[in-house]
Enzyme design. Structure first.
Site, PDB file in Angstrom:
ATOM      1  N   LYS A 194      19.889  38.300 -12.651  1.00 36.39           N
ATOM      2  CA  LYS A 194      20.397  38.012 -14.037  1.00 36.39           C
ATOM      3  C   LYS A 194      19.246  36.780 -14.722  1.00 36.39           C
ATOM      4  O   LYS A 194      19.102  36.024 -14.139  1.00 36.39           O
ATOM      5  CB  LYS A 194      21.917  37.157 -13.931  1.00 36.39           C
ATOM      6  CG  LYS A 194      22.246  36.781 -15.385  1.00 36.39           C
ATOM      7  CD  LYS A 194      23.663  36.088 -15.316  1.00 36.39           C
ATOM      8  CE  LYS A 194      23.921  35.884 -16.686  1.00 36.39           C
ATOM      9  NZ  LYS A 194      25.274  35.206 -16.565  1.00 36.39           N
ATOM     10  N   ARG A 204      28.422  34.498 -25.827  1.00 42.32           N
ATOM     11  CA  ARG A 204      28.553  33.037 -26.140  1.00 42.32           C
ATOM     12  C   ARG A 204      29.480  32.652 -27.103  1.00 42.32           C
ATOM     13  O   ARG A 204      30.241  31.743 -27.152  1.00 42.32           O
ATOM     14  CB  ARG A 204      27.571  32.277 -25.984  1.00 42.32           C
ATOM     15  CG  ARG A 204      26.701  32.326 -24.443  1.00 42.32           C
ATOM     16  CD  ARG A 204      25.324  31.804 -24.373  1.00 42.32           C
ATOM     17  NE  ARG A 204      24.656  32.037 -23.324  1.00 42.32           N
ATOM     18  CZ  ARG A 204      23.358  31.828 -22.995  1.00 42.32           C
ATOM     19  NH1 ARG A 204      22.704  30.988 -23.688  1.00 42.32           N
ATOM     20  NH2 ARG A 204      22.852  32.224 -21.937  1.00 42.32           N
ATOM     21  N   LYS A 216      19.447  27.563 -19.680  1.00 45.81           N
ATOM     22  CA  LYS A 216      20.004  28.242 -18.550  1.00 45.81           C
ATOM     23  C   LYS A 216      18.868  28.387 -17.558  1.00 45.81           C
ATOM     24  O   LYS A 216      19.095  29.329 -16.489  1.00 45.81           O
ATOM     25  CB  LYS A 216      20.923  29.360 -18.468  1.00 45.81           C
ATOM     26  CG  LYS A 216      22.208  29.003 -19.225  1.00 45.81           C
ATOM     27  CD  LYS A 216      23.709  30.131 -18.983  1.00 45.81           C
ATOM     28  CE  LYS A 216      24.668  29.483 -19.791  1.00 45.81           C
ATOM     29  NZ  LYS A 216      25.863  30.285 -19.605  1.00 45.81           N
ATOM     30  N   GLU A 232      15.981  38.415  -4.645  1.00 46.78           N
ATOM     31  CA  GLU A 232      17.468  37.986  -5.029  1.00 46.78           C
ATOM     32  C   GLU A 232      18.315  38.994  -4.357  1.00 46.78           C
ATOM     33  O   GLU A 232      19.471  38.751  -4.003  1.00 46.78           O
ATOM     34  CB  GLU A 232      17.813  37.837  -6.543  1.00 46.78           C
ATOM     35  CG  GLU A 232      17.273  36.466  -7.206  1.00 46.78           C
ATOM     36  CD  GLU A 232      18.241  35.174  -7.113  1.00 46.78           C
ATOM     37  OE1 GLU A 232      19.229  35.422  -6.535  1.00 46.78           O
ATOM     38  OE2 GLU A 232      17.994  34.146  -7.485  1.00 46.78           O
ATOM     39  N   LYS A 247      20.931  42.500 -14.928  1.00 46.63           N
ATOM     40  CA  LYS A 247      21.542  42.296 -16.099  1.00 46.63           C
ATOM     41  C   LYS A 247      20.265  41.198 -17.148  1.00 46.63           C
ATOM     42  O   LYS A 247      19.905  40.344 -16.473  1.00 46.63           O
ATOM     43  CB  LYS A 247      22.545  41.299 -16.138  1.00 46.63           C
ATOM     44  CG  LYS A 247      23.453  40.631 -17.300  1.00 46.63           C
ATOM     45  CD  LYS A 247      24.616  39.890 -17.005  1.00 46.63           C
ATOM     46  CE  LYS A 247      25.040  39.209 -18.277  1.00 46.63           C
ATOM     47  NZ  LYS A 247      26.365  38.391 -17.890  1.00 46.63           N
ATOM     48  N   SER A 273      25.864  42.050 -24.640  1.00 48.45           N
ATOM     49  CA  SER A 273      26.479  41.774 -26.024  1.00 48.45           C
ATOM     50  C   SER A 273      25.391  41.955 -26.901  1.00 48.45           C
ATOM     51  O   SER A 273      25.580  42.450 -27.939  1.00 48.45           O
ATOM     52  CB  SER A 273      27.345  40.242 -26.183  1.00 48.45           C
ATOM     53  OG  SER A 273      26.256  39.353 -25.776  1.00 48.45           O
ATOM     54  N   TYR A 312      30.024  47.405 -23.548  1.00 46.11           N
ATOM     55  CA  TYR A 312      31.068  47.194 -24.567  1.00 46.11           C
ATOM     56  C   TYR A 312      31.148  48.801 -25.193  1.00 46.11           C
ATOM     57  O   TYR A 312      32.276  48.760 -25.996  1.00 46.11           O
ATOM     58  CB  TYR A 312      30.501  46.204 -25.744  1.00 46.11           C
ATOM     59  CG  TYR A 312      30.371  44.839 -25.092  1.00 46.11           C
ATOM     60  CD1 TYR A 312      31.610  44.080 -24.349  1.00 46.11           C
ATOM     61  CD2 TYR A 312      29.294  44.320 -24.467  1.00 46.11           C
ATOM     62  CE1 TYR A 312      31.390  42.886 -23.679  1.00 46.11           C
ATOM     63  CE2 TYR A 312      28.986  43.220 -23.684  1.00 46.11           C
ATOM     64  CZ  TYR A 312      30.104  42.479 -23.560  1.00 46.11           C
ATOM     65  OH  TYR A 312      29.972  41.346 -22.712  1.00 46.11           O
TER      66      TYR A 312
HETATM   67  C1  PBG Z   1      28.089  33.584 -18.134  1.00 43.63           C
HETATM   68  C2  PBG Z   1      28.045  34.884 -18.312  1.00 43.63           C
HETATM   69  C3  PBG Z   1      27.347  35.280 -19.653  1.00 43.63           C
HETATM   70  C4  PBG Z   1      27.366  36.717 -19.568  1.00 43.63           C
HETATM   71  C5  PBG Z   1      28.331  37.308 -18.462  1.00 43.63           C
HETATM   72  N1  PBG Z   1      28.563  35.888 -18.070  1.00 43.63           N
HETATM   73  C6  PBG Z   1      26.466  34.564 -20.577  1.00 43.63           C
HETATM   74  C7  PBG Z   1      25.637  33.513 -19.846  1.00 43.63           C
HETATM   75  O1  PBG Z   1      25.073  33.641 -18.779  1.00 43.63           O
HETATM   76  O2  PBG Z   1      25.611  32.791 -20.800  1.00 43.63           O
HETATM   77  C8  PBG Z   1      26.829  37.750 -20.874  1.00 43.63           C
HETATM   78  C9  PBG Z   1      27.472  38.714 -21.086  1.00 43.63           C
HETATM   79  C10 PBG Z   1      27.040  39.392 -22.382  1.00 43.63           C
HETATM   80  O3  PBG Z   1      26.123  39.059 -22.944  1.00 43.63           O
HETATM   81  O4  PBG Z   1      27.594  40.485 -22.642  1.00 43.63           O
HETATM   82  N2  PBG Z   1      28.414  33.390 -16.803  1.00 43.63           N
END
Ligand code: PBG
Length: 322
Positions: A194, A204, A216, A232, A247, A273, A312
């Site tokens: 990720k 968010r 992050k 990983e 992701k 998203s 989505y």
């Molecule tokens: C956080 C989490 C995130 C998403 C899924 N779980 C966002 C982040 O790491 O800040 C993002 C999913 C998306 O953008 O559709 N644990």
């Protein structure tokens, strides 16, 4: 000319015959955003036609998804501010929104697979995926909380827990906790690779979970790396992950393809998203054909080697397929 590539493209029938990849409704994992309340179905501003839903509407939604042939959902909850703290205490509340959402889904649709997000950010007063001490995200303390959270989700009926936080060693600790709690059938889908991505912005907004300070990058991966993704993934496989995820999706198709070569585990990809928002926004302006861009993006994930696609667009795709 002896070789004419266009022979195999000349009509729909021959194109269908030589098609290397197919999209099916069983490829999808449908992310759903759950909120407290009754009769709530509020559109997320930066995600047109995507909604936060209260439990009653969630029940209707999953029944509709199941009828469309969609077989798995990924649950996220939006936690009210007054329940957020540094340790994410609400994350392990057995009467919290997540366990109630799991039960609500299973009560109307017992066969649909329920995946749950396991991370502290929606519960954290700092909007981070871990416990914060002196501005640092503390790994091991966070991992113990995640393990408790995973067992609580399994107790409520989750089929798969999906740790999305990128703390080290969490898969092993969660697997051990699940085994100790006799949840031997509960699977783990690890967000293994990720990346620290700009494409999470709309998500968010959806959960009101943006980090309150900093970013992050001390736990999510640097977008410049690919070998690290394989490290990983292999570590998560070794620690007991059943499924691994890459992701975001479209900007990281090379990672999906590489993962396909390096691991025997089924690979999930998350079209996040921001990817959804980009296609929606361009379509709204009349700059892209939404349906075509959507289908092409999904096909790209299949071609790269993903078995599971969190998107989505899942429902829109399913409607086109029937
Ligand atoms: C956080 C989490 C995130 C998403 C899924 N779980 C966002 C982040 O790491 O800040 C993002 C999913 C998306 O953008 O559709 N644990």
């Amino acid at each position: 000319m002896k070789i004419r590539h266009r022979r195999l493209r000349q009509n729909p029938a021959i194109r269908a015959l030589v098609k290397e990849n197919q999209i099916s409704t069983s490829d999808f994992l449908v992310p759903l955003f759950v909120v407290e309340g009754e009769g709530v179905k509020e559109e997320i501003k930066s995600m047109p036609n995507y909604y936060r839903m209260s439990l009653d509407n969630l029940k209707n939604e999953v029944q509709e998804l199941w009828k469309l042939g969609l077989k798995a959902v990924l649950l996220f909850v939006k936690v009210p501010d007054h329940l957020k703290d540094n340790e994410g205490t609400e994350a392990i509340n057995p009467d919290g929104l997540m366990p109630r959402a799991i039960k609500a889904v299973k009560s109307v649709c017992p066969d649909i697979l329920v995946f749950t997000d396991v991370a502290l950010d929606p519960y954290s007063s700092f909007g981070h995926d871990g416990v914060v001490e002196d501005g640092e995200i503390i790994n091991d303390k966070t991992v113990s909380i995640l393990a408790e959270m995973a067992v609580m989700h399994a107790n409520a009926g989750a089929d798969f827990v999906a740790p999305s936080d990128m703390m080290d060693g969490r898969i092993g600790v969660i697997r051990e906790a699940l085994e100790n709690a006799h949840h031997t059938h509960t699977g783990i889908m690890s967000y293994s690779a990720k990346y620290a991505s700009a494409y999470y912005g709309p998500f968010r907004d959806a959960l009101d979970s943006a980090p309150g300070f900093g970013d992050k990058r001390t736990y999510q991966m640097d977008p410049s790396n690919s070998k690290e993704a394989i490290k990983e993934i292999l570590d998560d496989a070794y620690e007991g992950a059943d499924l691994i995820m890459v992701k975001p999706g479209m900007p990281y198709l090379d990672i999906v393809a590489l993962a396909k070569q390096k691991t025997e585990l089924p690979i999930a990809v998350y079209q996040v998203s921001g990817e959804y928002a980009m296609i929606k926004a361009a379509a709204e302006k009349g700059w892209l054909n939404e349906e075509e861009a959507m289908m092409e993006s999904i096909m790209a994930f299949k071609r790269a080697g993903a078995s599971i696609i969190a998107s989505y667009f899942a429902k829109d795709v399913a409607k086109l397929l029937i």
